[in-house]
Design a protein around this motif. Structure first.
Motif, PDB file in Angstrom:
ATOM      1  N   LYS A  40     -13.117   8.068  -8.099  1.00 38.63           N
ATOM      2  CA  LYS A  40     -13.727   9.243  -7.477  1.00 38.63           C
ATOM      3  C   LYS A  40     -13.625   9.124  -5.964  1.00 38.63           C
ATOM      4  N   LEU A  41     -13.567  10.265  -5.308  1.00 35.01           N
ATOM      5  CA  LEU A  41     -13.524  10.270  -3.845  1.00 35.01           C
ATOM      6  C   LEU A  41     -14.766   9.617  -3.274  1.00 35.01           C
ATOM      7  N   THR A  42     -15.932   9.851  -3.887  1.00 34.65           N
ATOM      8  CA  THR A  42     -17.165   9.262  -3.357  1.00 34.65           C
ATOM      9  C   THR A  42     -17.127   7.742  -3.414  1.00 34.65           C
ATOM     10  N   THR A  43     -16.495   7.192  -4.457  1.00 41.58           N
ATOM     11  CA  THR A  43     -16.356   5.728  -4.539  1.00 41.58           C
ATOM     12  C   THR A  43     -15.440   5.229  -3.434  1.00 41.58           C
ATOM     13  N   ARG A  44     -14.341   5.931  -3.196  1.00 41.78           N
ATOM     14  CA  ARG A  44     -13.416   5.523  -2.140  1.00 41.78           C
ATOM     15  C   ARG A  44     -14.103   5.542  -0.777  1.00 41.78           C
ATOM     16  N   LEU A  45     -14.936   6.534  -0.555  1.00 42.47           N
ATOM     17  CA  LEU A  45     -15.617   6.636   0.737  1.00 42.47           C
ATOM     18  C   LEU A  45     -16.611   5.503   0.955  1.00 42.47           C
ATOM     19  N   ARG A  46     -17.087   4.892  -0.143  1.00 41.84           N
ATOM     20  CA  ARG A  46     -18.037   3.786  -0.017  1.00 41.84           C
ATOM     21  C   ARG A  46     -17.347   2.429   0.133  1.00 41.84           C
ATOM     22  N   LEU A  47     -16.015   2.402   0.007  1.00 42.81           N
ATOM     23  CA  LEU A  47     -15.303   1.137   0.116  1.00 42.81           C
ATOM     24  C   LEU A  47     -15.393   0.593   1.530  1.00 42.81           C
ATOM     25  N   GLU A  48     -15.322  -0.733   1.634  1.00 43.58           N
ATOM     26  CA  GLU A  48     -15.285  -1.339   2.952  1.00 43.58           C
ATOM     27  C   GLU A  48     -14.032  -0.881   3.684  1.00 43.58           C
ATOM     28  N   ARG A  49     -14.080  -0.925   5.007  1.00 43.88           N
ATOM     29  CA  ARG A  49     -12.954  -0.447   5.809  1.00 43.88           C
ATOM     30  C   ARG A  49     -11.899  -1.544   5.933  1.00 43.88           C
ATOM     31  N   SER A  50     -11.095  -1.656   4.898  1.00 41.34           N
ATOM     32  CA  SER A  50     -10.019  -2.641   4.914  1.00 41.34           C
ATOM     33  C   SER A  50      -8.825  -2.085   4.161  1.00 41.34           C
ATOM     34  N   ILE A  51      -7.615  -2.485   4.615  1.00 43.14           N
ATOM     35  CA  ILE A  51      -6.401  -2.036   3.944  1.00 43.14           C
ATOM     36  C   ILE A  51      -6.401  -2.502   2.493  1.00 43.14           C
ATOM     37  N   TRP A  52      -6.871  -3.733   2.285  1.00 46.20           N
ATOM     38  CA  TRP A  52      -6.886  -4.307   0.939  1.00 46.20           C
ATOM     39  C   TRP A  52      -7.710  -3.454  -0.019  1.00 46.20           C
ATOM     40  N   ALA A  53      -8.925  -3.102   0.387  1.00 51.71           N
ATOM     41  CA  ALA A  53      -9.805  -2.338  -0.496  1.00 51.71           C
ATOM     42  C   ALA A  53      -9.183  -0.999  -0.870  1.00 51.71           C
ATOM     43  N   HIS A  54      -8.618  -0.296   0.103  1.00 45.26           N
ATOM     44  CA  HIS A  54      -8.081   1.031  -0.169  1.00 45.26           C
ATOM     45  C   HIS A  54      -6.745   0.967  -0.902  1.00 45.26           C
ATOM     46  N   THR A  55      -5.934  -0.048  -0.612  1.00 41.66           N
ATOM     47  CA  THR A  55      -4.666  -0.199  -1.334  1.00 41.66           C
ATOM     48  C   THR A  55      -4.913  -0.457  -2.812  1.00 41.66           C
ATOM     49  N   THR A  56      -5.825  -1.376  -3.124  1.00 37.65           N
ATOM     50  CA  THR A  56      -6.065  -1.702  -4.525  1.00 37.65           C
ATOM     51  C   THR A  56      -6.790  -0.574  -5.253  1.00 37.65           C
ATOM     52  N   TYR A  57      -7.624   0.183  -4.538  1.00 35.84           N
ATOM     53  CA  TYR A  57      -8.268   1.322  -5.200  1.00 35.84           C
ATOM     54  C   TYR A  57      -7.235   2.413  -5.495  1.00 35.84           C
ATOM     55  N   THR A  58      -6.255   2.570  -4.605  1.00 37.29           N
ATOM     56  CA  THR A  58      -5.164   3.503  -4.869  1.00 37.29           C
ATOM     57  C   THR A  58      -4.372   3.080  -6.095  1.00 37.29           C
ATOM     58  N   LEU A  59      -4.105   1.776  -6.190  1.00 35.42           N
ATOM     59  CA  LEU A  59      -3.417   1.256  -7.378  1.00 35.42           C
ATOM     60  C   LEU A  59      -4.235   1.528  -8.632  1.00 35.42           C
ATOM     61  N   TYR A  60      -5.543   1.290  -8.566  1.00 32.09           N
ATOM     62  CA  TYR A  60      -6.403   1.550  -9.729  1.00 32.09           C
ATOM     63  C   TYR A  60      -6.368   3.033 -10.100  1.00 32.09           C
ATOM     64  N   SER A  61      -6.348   3.917  -9.105  1.00 29.19           N
ATOM     65  CA  SER A  61      -6.292   5.355  -9.382  1.00 29.19           C
ATOM     66  C   SER A  61      -5.023   5.704 -10.162  1.00 29.19           C
ATOM     67  N   TRP A  62      -3.908   5.066  -9.780  1.00 33.25           N
ATOM     68  CA  TRP A  62      -2.644   5.297 -10.494  1.00 33.25           C
ATOM     69  C   TRP A  62      -2.731   4.748 -11.918  1.00 33.25           C
TER      70      TRP A  62
ATOM     71  N   GLY B  18       0.815  -1.208   0.000  1.00 33.92           N
ATOM     72  CA  GLY B  18       0.000   0.000   0.000  1.00 33.92           C
ATOM     73  C   GLY B  18       0.847   1.256   0.000  1.00 33.92           C
ATOM     74  N   GLY B  19       1.961   1.223   0.753  1.00 37.48           N
ATOM     75  CA  GLY B  19       2.854   2.371   0.764  1.00 37.48           C
ATOM     76  C   GLY B  19       3.465   2.626  -0.604  1.00 37.48           C
TER      77      GLY B  19
END
Length: 345
Positions: free
Chosen positions: A248-270, A164-165
């Motif tokens: 979108k930020l709104t999509t990120r805010l709807r993600l489940e609260r897990s490191i996995w979900a936010h890490t992979t969404y960050t990768l998708y954003s890149w 994630g980092g």
């Protein structure tokens, strides 16, 4: 009607299966039922190719596999995901020569249809990055991490946090992570493999050993591919395109609260920042060739069955917020089956 031989050609991952993880597993299961409904006798083959070998090497491997598995007079249908669609087009291009292979025309004349799934017919901007020294290391990490996740559900927590980092540093355009950090993470990922996973280690060695494909998939190189290849008269060409929602930020805010979900969404954003509108790997404008059978609202692996569904026996490869589901998957492959059935008649 003769038995139709259908070849499912993988993209740059290039594998058939790793244990219970099967590249085209859901596709093959669905197509067998679909062709039974169409009353078309088929034999479906899953192909293994060099993960990141050049297009000519992969096309030669595909040709050899066809000769080993289909009778000399059998009609052929080629279905390629991602780079697999380019392999199919190259093999059917009139006048093709391949090192060590003779009389290619005899086999190419048996091909009745070619269907590409989210293929980079005009290249992808990601290829230039993955061809760099930094990009080659990231590609190995992405390939290895994706397969581990699709098999197991997620990475070990410590590895996930470090991944994630790295994803955050790439996504937010800070200084690139040093190669030593990437190499150490790859070693940790390989160290997390258990006994009996030699096939996965061999896959990583293949990616290390031959990455000629990456430079060939740049938009400039694919412009030459487009001018040097042509569609074969008598072969029906079609495609399936895929396009996920922009991050979108709104999509990120709807993600489940897990490191996995936010890490992979960050990768998708890149990925989306480099690719633009598309499936996270290939721009939508690059995916069209021949008749467009379906315009899927999904990401690069959603369309071959690797989407978020508890009944699918694996985890989605990356959070893109696409909402792709089983109904869309079946509608997509029903169109492919109908196209192939019509080409067989």
């Amino acid at each position: 009607m003769k038995t139709q031989h259908i070849y499912l050609i993988p993209g740059f991952f290039g594998f058939v299966n790793f244990g219970r993880l099967i590249y085209y597993g859901h596709v093959r299961d669905y197509l067998e039922d679909a062709f039974a409904r169409e009353r078309v006798r088929v034999e479906i083959h899953r192909v293994r190719l060099g993960p990141t070998s050049s297009l000519r090497v992969r096309a030669a491997e595909l040709l050899r596999f066809i000769r080993e598995t289909a009778p000399a007079d059998a009609p052929l249908h080629l279905v390629g995901h991602s780079t697999g669609g380019l392999d199919a087009r190259l093999l059917t291009s009139p006048g093709l020569t391949l090192d060590g292979e003779e009389d290619i025309e005899r086999d190419a004349l048996r091909v009745k249809s070619v269907v590409s799934i989210a293929s980079p017919h005009r290249g992808t901007p990601l290829a230039a990055f993955f061809a760099s020294l930094m990009g080659q290391q990231v590609l190995r990490l992405l390939s290895l991490g994706t397969i581990i996740v699709l098999r197991r559900g997620r990475l070990p927590l410590g590895l996930l946090a470090r991944s994630g980092g790295i994803a955050a540093r790439l996504a937010f355009r800070r200084a690139s992570p040093p190669l030593e950090m990437l190499e150490h993470l790859e070693s940790e990922l390989l160290g997390s493999l258990g006994e009996g996973e030699d096939q996965l280690r061999a896959f990583v060695r293949d990616v290390h050993g031959d990455q000629a494909l990456m430079s060939q998939l740049t938009p400039a190189a694919m412009d030459l591919f487009e001018s040097a290849t042509s569609d074969r008269p008598g072969v029906r060409y079609a495609c399936v395109t895929a396009c996920a929602k922009p991050p979108k930020l709104t999509t990120r805010l709807r993600l489940e609260r897990s490191i996995w979900a936010h890490t992979t969404y960050t990768l998708y954003s890149w990925l989306h920042g480099r690719v633009g509108d598309g499936d996270g790997i290939v721009p939508i404008a690059s995916q069209r060739h021949g008749t467009v059978l379906c315009e899927a609202r999904g990401d690069h692996l959603d369309v071959i069955g690797h989407f978020d569904d508890p009944d699918h026996r694996h985890t989605d490869w990356i959070n893109t917020g696409s909402g792709f589901d089983r109904r869309q998957f079946e509608a997509l492959w029903a169109q492919v089956a109908r196209f192939i059935a019509a080409s067989a008649r």
